[in-house]
Write a protein that holds these residues in place. Structure first.
Motif, PDB file in Angstrom:
ATOM      1  N   TRP A  71      23.229  -0.910  29.734  1.00 51.68           N
ATOM      2  CA  TRP A  71      22.206  -1.802  29.765  1.00 51.68           C
ATOM      3  C   TRP A  71      23.489  -3.341  29.810  1.00 51.68           C
ATOM      4  CZ3 TRP A  71      17.405  -2.542  27.347  1.00 51.68           C
ATOM      5  CH2 TRP A  71      16.851  -1.820  26.775  1.00 51.68           C
ATOM      6  N   HIS A  72      22.913  -4.132  30.469  1.00 52.86           N
ATOM      7  CA  HIS A  72      23.418  -5.471  31.474  1.00 52.86           C
ATOM      8  C   HIS A  72      21.937  -6.113  31.561  1.00 52.86           C
ATOM      9  CE1 HIS A  72      22.066  -3.346  34.900  1.00 52.86           C
ATOM     10  NE2 HIS A  72      22.199  -4.124  35.720  1.00 52.86           N
ATOM     11  N   VAL A  73      23.098  -7.476  31.622  1.00 51.20           N
ATOM     12  CA  VAL A  73      22.601  -8.512  32.127  1.00 51.20           C
ATOM     13  C   VAL A  73      23.373  -9.362  32.820  1.00 51.20           C
ATOM     14  CG1 VAL A  73      21.586 -10.798  31.137  1.00 51.20           C
ATOM     15  CG2 VAL A  73      21.696  -8.962  29.276  1.00 51.20           C
ATOM     16  N   ASN A  74      22.682  -9.211  34.029  1.00 51.18           N
ATOM     17  CA  ASN A  74      23.310  -9.845  35.578  1.00 51.18           C
ATOM     18  C   ASN A  74      23.609 -11.619  35.136  1.00 51.18           C
ATOM     19  OD1 ASN A  74      20.706  -7.540  36.261  1.00 51.18           O
ATOM     20  ND2 ASN A  74      22.436  -7.617  38.138  1.00 51.18           N
ATOM     21  N   ASP A  75      24.428 -11.733  36.338  1.00 49.98           N
ATOM     22  CA  ASP A  75      25.545 -12.953  36.307  1.00 49.98           C
ATOM     23  C   ASP A  75      23.757 -14.383  36.948  1.00 49.98           C
ATOM     24  OD1 ASP A  75      27.232 -12.285  35.500  1.00 49.98           O
ATOM     25  OD2 ASP A  75      28.460 -12.066  37.632  1.00 49.98           O
ATOM     26  N   GLY A  76      23.064 -13.188  37.795  1.00 50.11           N
ATOM     27  CA  GLY A  76      21.778 -14.036  37.988  1.00 50.11           C
ATOM     28  C   GLY A  76      20.367 -13.739  37.786  1.00 50.11           C
ATOM     29  N   HIS A  91      14.206  -0.179  31.580  1.00 48.11           N
ATOM     30  CA  HIS A  91      13.649  -0.370  30.080  1.00 48.11           C
ATOM     31  C   HIS A  91      14.580  -1.831  29.514  1.00 48.11           C
ATOM     32  CE1 HIS A  91      13.612   3.570  27.505  1.00 48.11           C
ATOM     33  NE2 HIS A  91      13.232   4.200  29.098  1.00 48.11           N
ATOM     34  N   TYR A  92      14.116  -2.763  29.442  1.00 49.33           N
ATOM     35  CA  TYR A  92      14.501  -4.073  28.966  1.00 49.33           C
ATOM     36  C   TYR A  92      14.242  -4.714  27.948  1.00 49.33           C
ATOM     37  CZ  TYR A  92       9.499  -4.519  30.347  1.00 49.33           C
ATOM     38  OH  TYR A  92       7.632  -4.356  30.349  1.00 49.33           O
ATOM     39  N   LYS A  93      14.308  -5.790  27.644  1.00 49.34           N
ATOM     40  CA  LYS A  93      14.039  -6.259  26.563  1.00 49.34           C
ATOM     41  C   LYS A  93      13.926  -7.830  26.543  1.00 49.34           C
ATOM     42  CE  LYS A  93      17.786  -3.675  23.721  1.00 49.34           C
ATOM     43  NZ  LYS A  93      19.111  -4.091  22.899  1.00 49.34           N
ATOM     44  N   GLU A  94      12.779  -7.840  26.091  1.00 49.29           N
ATOM     45  CA  GLU A  94      11.816  -9.200  25.962  1.00 49.29           C
ATOM     46  C   GLU A  94      11.570  -9.866  24.977  1.00 49.29           C
ATOM     47  OE1 GLU A  94       8.463  -9.443  29.338  1.00 49.29           O
ATOM     48  OE2 GLU A  94       8.250  -8.812  27.832  1.00 49.29           O
ATOM     49  N   GLN A  95      12.437 -10.973  24.341  1.00 50.20           N
ATOM     50  CA  GLN A  95      12.891 -11.570  23.231  1.00 50.20           C
ATOM     51  C   GLN A  95      13.087 -10.262  22.157  1.00 50.20           C
ATOM     52  OE1 GLN A  95       8.944 -13.175  22.317  1.00 50.20           O
ATOM     53  NE2 GLN A  95       9.183 -14.840  23.719  1.00 50.20           N
ATOM     54  N   GLY A  96      14.356  -9.548  22.844  1.00 52.47           N
ATOM     55  CA  GLY A  96      14.850  -8.132  21.633  1.00 52.47           C
ATOM     56  C   GLY A  96      14.106  -7.545  21.071  1.00 52.47           C
ATOM     57  N   ILE A  97      12.731  -7.348  21.884  1.00 51.28           N
ATOM     58  CA  ILE A  97      12.651  -5.607  21.922  1.00 51.28           C
ATOM     59  C   ILE A  97      12.165  -5.057  22.960  1.00 51.28           C
ATOM     60  CG2 ILE A  97       9.725  -4.898  20.983  1.00 51.28           C
ATOM     61  CD1 ILE A  97       9.283  -7.897  20.596  1.00 51.28           C
ATOM     62  N   GLU A  98      12.277  -4.020  23.007  1.00 49.11           N
ATOM     63  CA  GLU A  98      13.167  -3.246  23.808  1.00 49.11           C
ATOM     64  C   GLU A  98      11.808  -2.695  24.195  1.00 49.11           C
ATOM     65  OE1 GLU A  98      14.487   1.060  25.137  1.00 49.11           O
ATOM     66  OE2 GLU A  98      15.772   0.183  23.483  1.00 49.11           O
ATOM     67  N   GLN A  99      11.500  -2.518  25.931  1.00 50.16           N
ATOM     68  CA  GLN A  99       9.833  -2.420  26.664  1.00 50.16           C
ATOM     69  C   GLN A  99      10.924  -1.163  27.386  1.00 50.16           C
ATOM     70  OE1 GLN A  99       6.640  -4.895  26.925  1.00 50.16           O
ATOM     71  NE2 GLN A  99       8.106  -6.297  26.217  1.00 50.16           N
ATOM     72  N   GLY A 127      18.840 -13.934  32.492  1.00 46.51           N
ATOM     73  CA  GLY A 127      18.723 -12.948  30.498  1.00 46.51           C
ATOM     74  C   GLY A 127      18.365 -12.009  30.180  1.00 46.51           C
ATOM     75  N   THR A 128      17.519 -11.404  31.743  1.00 46.25           N
ATOM     76  CA  THR A 128      17.048  -9.836  31.140  1.00 46.25           C
ATOM     77  C   THR A 128      18.005  -9.257  31.064  1.00 46.25           C
ATOM     78  OG1 THR A 128      15.145 -11.025  32.428  1.00 46.25           O
ATOM     79  CG2 THR A 128      14.996  -8.375  31.999  1.00 46.25           C
ATOM     80  N   GLU A 129      17.723  -8.267  30.202  1.00 44.09           N
ATOM     81  CA  GLU A 129      19.028  -7.026  29.708  1.00 44.09           C
ATOM     82  C   GLU A 129      17.942  -6.008  29.667  1.00 44.09           C
ATOM     83  OE1 GLU A 129      21.245  -5.286  26.071  1.00 44.09           O
ATOM     84  OE2 GLU A 129      20.018  -6.986  25.445  1.00 44.09           O
ATOM     85  N   HIS A 130      18.397  -5.006  30.860  1.00 42.64           N
ATOM     86  CA  HIS A 130      17.836  -4.202  31.173  1.00 42.64           C
ATOM     87  C   HIS A 130      18.468  -3.474  31.117  1.00 42.64           C
ATOM     88  CE1 HIS A 130      18.724  -6.441  34.719  1.00 42.64           C
ATOM     89  NE2 HIS A 130      19.206  -4.801  35.258  1.00 42.64           N
ATOM     90  N   VAL A 131      17.737  -1.593  31.335  1.00 44.36           N
ATOM     91  CA  VAL A 131      19.253  -0.244  32.212  1.00 44.36           C
ATOM     92  C   VAL A 131      17.473   0.733  33.367  1.00 44.36           C
ATOM     93  CG1 VAL A 131      18.367   1.138  30.268  1.00 44.36           C
ATOM     94  CG2 VAL A 131      20.414   1.643  31.524  1.00 44.36           C
ATOM     95  N   ALA A 132      18.608   0.542  34.126  1.00 46.91           N
ATOM     96  CA  ALA A 132      17.251   1.742  34.535  1.00 46.91           C
ATOM     97  C   ALA A 132      17.563   3.523  35.233  1.00 46.91           C
ATOM     98  CB  ALA A 132      17.775   1.416  36.365  1.00 46.91           C
TER      99      ALA A 132
END
Length: 103
Positions: free
Chosen positions: A39-44, A58-66, A81-86
């Motif tokens: 899980w990470h958030v890129n610098d850009g 997997h990614y989170k939108e408004q704190g909800i995992e999708q 700001g998009t938190e995600h994991v591949a």
């Protein structure tokens, strides 16, 4: 000039990469993996293109995992700001375009 046969690319470890280009601080890299990242958030911003294989993103939108299943040819755009994991299903080859030094 370089011609890269992405389907033939492998690395000695998960998420190993071949640097393709660095254009004014924006990198383009070809990754090979058979394991999830973290899980990470890129610098850009990040453009994530599945060239070969299948990736469960997997990614989170408004704190909800999708999640979304990405197949060859699919593109995932992570805005700032998009938190995600591949998580690949088997082996995958991925083209990633992002700011140099990003996570």
């Amino acid at each position: 000039m370089d011609i890269i046969r992405s389907k033939q690319f492998t690395a000695d470890r998960a998420w190993g990469a071949k640097d393709i280009a660095n254009m004014n601080g924006i990198t383009t890299r070809l990754h090979w993996t058979d394991q999830a990242y973290k899980w990470h958030v890129n610098d850009g911003e990040e453009v994530f293109v599945v060239l070969d294989g299948v990736v469960d993103m997997h990614y989170k939108e408004q704190g909800i995992e999708q999640s979304v299943l990405l197949e060859s040819g699919d593109i995932f755009y992570a805005s700032i700001g998009t938190e995600h994991v591949a998580s690949p299903i088997g082996e995958a080859r991925i083209l990633v375009v992002e700011s140099e030094g990003s996570v």
